[in-house]
Design a protein around this motif. Structure first.
Motif, short mmCIF file in Angstrom:
data_model
loop_
_atom_site.label_atom_id
_atom_site.label_comp_id
_atom_site.label_asym_id
_atom_site.label_seq_id
_atom_site.Cartn_x
_atom_site.Cartn_y
_atom_site.Cartn_z
N ARG A 60 0.82 -1.30 0.05
CA ARG A 60 -0.12 -0.13 -0.27
C ARG A 60 0.87 1.49 -0.13
N ALA A 61 0.50 2.19 -0.69
CA ALA A 61 1.05 3.41 -0.80
C ALA A 61 0.93 4.23 0.75
N ILE A 62 2.08 4.75 1.31
CA ILE A 62 2.43 5.51 2.49
C ILE A 62 2.26 6.89 1.96
N LEU A 63 1.36 7.50 2.80
CA LEU A 63 1.53 9.13 2.64
C LEU A 63 1.38 9.54 4.09
N THR A 64 1.88 10.91 4.34
CA THR A 64 1.56 11.73 5.46
C THR A 64 0.11 12.00 5.53
N TYR A 65 -0.24 11.77 7.04
CA TYR A 65 -1.53 12.22 7.46
C TYR A 65 -1.55 13.61 7.69
N VAL A 66 -2.56 14.45 7.22
CA VAL A 66 -2.51 15.89 7.42
C VAL A 66 -3.33 16.10 8.52
N GLU A 67 -2.84 16.50 9.58
CA GLU A 67 -3.76 16.95 10.70
C GLU A 67 -4.65 18.06 10.54
N GLY A 68 -6.06 18.03 11.04
CA GLY A 68 -6.84 18.90 10.93
C GLY A 68 -8.21 18.56 11.07
N VAL A 69 -9.20 19.08 10.38
CA VAL A 69 -10.64 18.75 10.54
C VAL A 69 -11.19 18.71 9.01
N VAL A 70 -11.90 17.41 8.79
CA VAL A 70 -12.47 17.50 7.54
C VAL A 70 -13.87 17.55 7.78
N PRO A 71 -14.83 18.39 7.02
CA PRO A 71 -15.96 18.59 7.38
C PRO A 71 -16.90 17.58 6.77
N ALA A 72 -17.90 17.04 7.58
CA ALA A 72 -18.76 15.91 7.14
C ALA A 72 -20.21 16.44 6.80
N HIS A 73 -21.00 15.79 6.11
CA HIS A 73 -22.37 16.02 5.85
C HIS A 73 -23.18 15.70 7.22
N PRO A 74 -24.23 16.51 7.55
CA PRO A 74 -24.40 17.86 6.97
C PRO A 74 -23.39 18.85 7.43
N LEU A 75 -23.13 19.53 6.57
CA LEU A 75 -21.96 20.52 6.63
C LEU A 75 -22.02 21.63 7.79
N PRO A 76 -21.07 21.70 8.63
CA PRO A 76 -21.14 22.76 9.91
C PRO A 76 -20.99 24.19 9.33
N ALA A 77 -21.20 25.06 9.91
CA ALA A 77 -21.37 26.39 9.55
C ALA A 77 -20.05 26.87 9.07
N TYR A 78 -18.96 26.44 9.72
CA TYR A 78 -17.57 27.04 9.69
C TYR A 78 -17.24 26.74 8.16
N ALA A 79 -17.85 25.60 7.50
CA ALA A 79 -17.32 25.23 6.30
C ALA A 79 -17.71 25.98 4.99
N VAL A 80 -19.00 26.82 5.34
CA VAL A 80 -19.66 27.63 4.24
C VAL A 80 -19.24 29.11 4.75
N SER A 81 -18.58 29.54 5.71
CA SER A 81 -18.37 31.05 5.84
C SER A 81 -17.76 31.72 4.55
N ASP A 82 -17.77 32.98 4.60
CA ASP A 82 -17.21 33.53 3.27
C ASP A 82 -15.62 33.64 3.75
N GLU A 83 -15.20 33.73 4.58
CA GLU A 83 -13.43 33.39 4.69
C GLU A 83 -13.30 32.28 4.34
N ALA A 84 -13.86 31.08 4.59
CA ALA A 84 -13.76 29.84 4.19
C ALA A 84 -13.39 29.58 2.63
N LEU A 85 -14.89 30.25 2.12
CA LEU A 85 -14.63 30.30 0.48
C LEU A 85 -13.30 31.01 0.08
N ILE A 86 -13.17 32.01 0.44
CA ILE A 86 -12.19 32.95 0.09
C ILE A 86 -10.71 32.23 0.20
N THR A 87 -10.45 31.61 1.32
CA THR A 87 -9.25 30.79 1.53
C THR A 87 -9.02 29.59 0.57
N LEU A 88 -10.10 28.87 0.43
CA LEU A 88 -10.21 27.77 -0.40
C LEU A 88 -9.71 28.33 -1.87
N ALA A 89 -10.26 29.27 -2.36
CA ALA A 89 -10.05 29.90 -3.67
C ALA A 89 -8.38 30.17 -3.58
#
Length: 271
Positions: A60-89
């Motif tokens: 199996r391929a070994i990759l580093t695990y990226v620490e953090g939070v991955v939003p699940a459905h139903p999406l939390p409010a932080y995932a759809v904030s304006d700042e999140a959208l701009i940061t993602l872009a």
């Protein structure tokens, strides 16, 4: 003492587990090409993607695990904030700029997915869904930090990858099919805000809606065929109504094309 394996559940990926500070992924025909891309990103200084560490005793391929939070459905409010959208872009733009100098190895094999017509500009992620974005806490809020799961990466254009991302994050979808926190978002305004933060040029803005329309048609046919032939996660998504959601999204796009174009071309203010 062996380290416990923790299954990581994605949309279509099977057999992906976390082992300590690493992720183990079954090797696929496309894995050498994806790993070449990830190594290039590392050498180019893009530090917001997993690193390739080799293979384990099970192949199996070994990759580093990226620490953090991955939003699940139903999406939390932080995932759809304006700042999140701009940061993602801005994160997507950084990735594209790093990937633009990547030259795939001879005989590179990529996932066969929906793609634009004409020559490719770069190898894109092509699957920037909430499940593939890691958020980290800043001073004030959780914001996009890294992109993960590059299994769907393939030659494409910047615009096509932007459209694929906006499908989930604007979102380009019928309100009936959006997460509750997305239902009343002004998708046209969010398209404009994303494109501004990314720095999408005018020529691509003119083609954005038509590119999205083309993508819906190709995605519908692709998912239908993969559900029939490959089963697994593809069949689960199709059985869960993916085809109907794509059809409704295409109808919503037709109904809202003028509003999106007015925002994109600057004929209406963002607020």
């Amino acid at each position: 003492m062996s380290v416990r394996e923790i299954p990581l559940i994605g949309d279509v990926s099977e057999g992906v587990v976390r082992v300590g500070a690493t992720v183990r992924r079954p090797m696929r025909s496309t894995s050498p090409s994806v790993h070449a891309l990830l190594r290039h990103l590392e050498s180019a200084g893009f530090d917001r993607a997993p690193r390739v560490l080799g293979t384990d005793e099970r192949g199996r391929a070994i990759l580093t695990y990226v620490e953090g939070v991955v939003p699940a459905h139903p999406l939390p409010a932080y995932a759809v904030s304006d700042e999140a959208l701009i940061t993602l872009a801005r994160l997507l733009r950084r990735f594209h700029d790093a990937a633009a100098s990547f030259r795939p190895p001879p005989g590179a094999v990529w996932e066969d997915g929906s793609a634009p017509e004409g020559p490719a500009e770069l190898v894109g992620h092509c699957d920037v869904t909430p499940a593939n974005v890691v958020f980290r806490k800043t001073t004030h809020e959780l914001l996009p930090y890294a992109l993960i799961d590059f299994d769907m990466a393939r030659p494409t254009t910047r615009l096509f990858d932007v459209v694929t991302t906006l499908r989930h994050w604007a979102p380009l979808a019928d309100p009936l099919d959006r997460d509750p926190v997305q239902r009343f978002l002004d998708a046209a305004a969010r398209v404009r805000a994303f494109c501004d933060a990314y720095g999408l040029p005018p020529r691509d803005r003119l083609m954005l809606v038509e590119t999205a329309r083309m993508r819906f048609g190709r995605s519908y046919a692709l998912m239908r065929d993969r559900a029939r032939t490959l089963g697994g996660g593809w069949a689960r998504m199709w059985d869960g109504g993916a085809g109907g959601r794509i059809r409704r999204a295409a109808a919503w796009l037709d109904a809202n094309e003028d509003a999106i174009q007015r925002r994109l071309l600057g004929d209406e203010p963002l607020s």
